[in-house]
Design an enzyme around this catalytic site. Structure first.
Site, PDB file in Angstrom:
ATOM      1  CG  HIS A  78      -2.973 -19.764   9.276  1.00  0.00           C
ATOM      2  ND1 HIS A  78      -4.138 -19.412   9.925  1.00  0.00           N
ATOM      3  CD2 HIS A  78      -2.541 -20.914   9.857  1.00  0.00           C
ATOM      4  CE1 HIS A  78      -4.405 -20.320  10.859  1.00  0.00           C
ATOM      5  NE2 HIS A  78      -3.459 -21.235  10.843  1.00  0.00           N
ATOM      6  CD  GLU A 100      -6.288 -16.917  10.644  1.00  0.00           C
ATOM      7  OE1 GLU A 100      -5.762 -17.324   9.597  1.00  0.00           O
ATOM      8  OE2 GLU A 100      -6.230 -17.568  11.693  1.00  0.00           O
ATOM      9  CB  SER A 147      -4.170 -21.576  14.093  1.00  0.00           C
ATOM     10  OG  SER A 147      -4.626 -22.537  13.177  1.00  0.00           O
TER      11      SER A 147
END
Length: 309
Positions: free
Chosen positions: A279, A214, A116
């Site tokens: 995620h 992502e 992330s």
């Protein structure tokens, strides 16, 4: 794009430092993650400021200087074999320029794990240290603490990386764009890659790479915006292939898929969907900086060799 240097795999008894370069960390969940690491016969140590919260900016795990100092101290400690992020959130962009990259290079290679917001750090480790890194579950993350699939895949990657060389899509079996391609893996969170363009310690493009992307909490128009930014800057010129991970809370996938078709379909490279990293529940750990083959027709990413030596 060249393959990067692989750090050594972990062995029982290895010391791992847990740092918080981004958002604040829940102590209870961190303790659960530490217990899990101890169950793997690792020796986890928590950075001094890992449980801090910045007094002015509550979305940060302590001041920029303290977060940078924790990461640098852990990396330069010769007793530490790996550095794991405690969580994502936001903040790595604010502290990455405070790191002494010469000192970190002199400390030698070791394992780095995060995902992330740590996309910023993955890019910096690639550019400044030439080092393979692992995009995987964080030590205080719900997925790491509660999901056996995420735990098992990260553990195998750390201790026996030759056993997890192939990642397989969980999608419908119909590729967004067919074909097969070879290249060196890179990527992370799409928003961080787009906003990082042109900043220090980031690559100027993905030419020759297999791009793994992502994101979370970005509506289809925002995903379109980030991809358009990478297209307009030329960052995607020459990319060999693309693998799409999870898009949690990014809207219904039947609204998101046309964006990928429109923005990526014209590149003329294979594109795999739903590769199972990011995620999502049971997220897989993917290495950045290794040579691999992407086969969109079979929905697989196969590493040429283990992620760690």
């Amino acid at each position: 794009m060249k393959e990067l240097m692989r750090p050594a795999r972990l062995a029982p008894g290895a010391r791992v430092a847990v740092v918080a370069p981004s958002g604040p960390v829940a102590e209870e969940r961190l303790q659960a993650g530490l217990d899990l690491l101890r169950g793997w016969d690792l020796d986890p140590v928590v950075a001094p400021h890992a449980l801090d919260r910045d007094e002015r900016l509550g979305h940060l795990a302590g001041t920029d200087a303290d977060r940078a100092a924790d990461l640098q101290r852990a990396w330069c400690d010769p007793s530490v074999d790996a550095v794991l992020c405690a969580r994502g959130g936001y903040g790595a962009q604010r502290m990455v320029d405070l790191l002494d990259w010469e000192a970190m290079r002199a400390a030698g290679p070791k394992v780095f794990v995060g995902f992330s917001d740590s996309t910023t750090l993955h890019e910096a480790f690639a550019v400044r240290l030439g080092l393979v890194t692992l995009y995987g579950p964080v030590a205080a993350g719900i997925d790491f603490v509660k999901n056996a699939r995420a735990q098992d895949h990260l553990r195998a990657t750390l201790f026996a990386p030759e056993t997890v060389r192939t990642l397989t899509s969980t999608g419908s079996g119909t590729p967004l764009a067919p074909g097969r391609a070879r290249g060196v893996t890179l990527g992370g969170c799409l928003a961080l890659l787009a906003t990082g363009y042109g900043t220090p310690h980031t690559r100027t493009g993905a030419r020759g790479g297999l791009l793994l992307i992502e994101d979370v909490g970005e509506r289809p128009y925002a995903v379109d915006r980030a991809l358009t930014q990478l297209l307009r800057t030329g960052w995607l010129d020459g990319v060999a292939g693309i693998a799409l991970g999870s898009w949690d809370r990014c809207g219904p996938y039947d609204e998101l898929r046309p964006v990928f078709v429109d923005r990526l379909g014209g590149l003329g490279v294979p594109v795999v969907e739903e590769l199972g990293f990011g995620h999502c529940e049971g997220a897989l750990t993917v290495p950045f900086g290794v040579s691999a083959e992407l086969d969109a027709d079979s929905g697989t990413l196969t590493l040429d060799g283990p992620a760690l030596r």
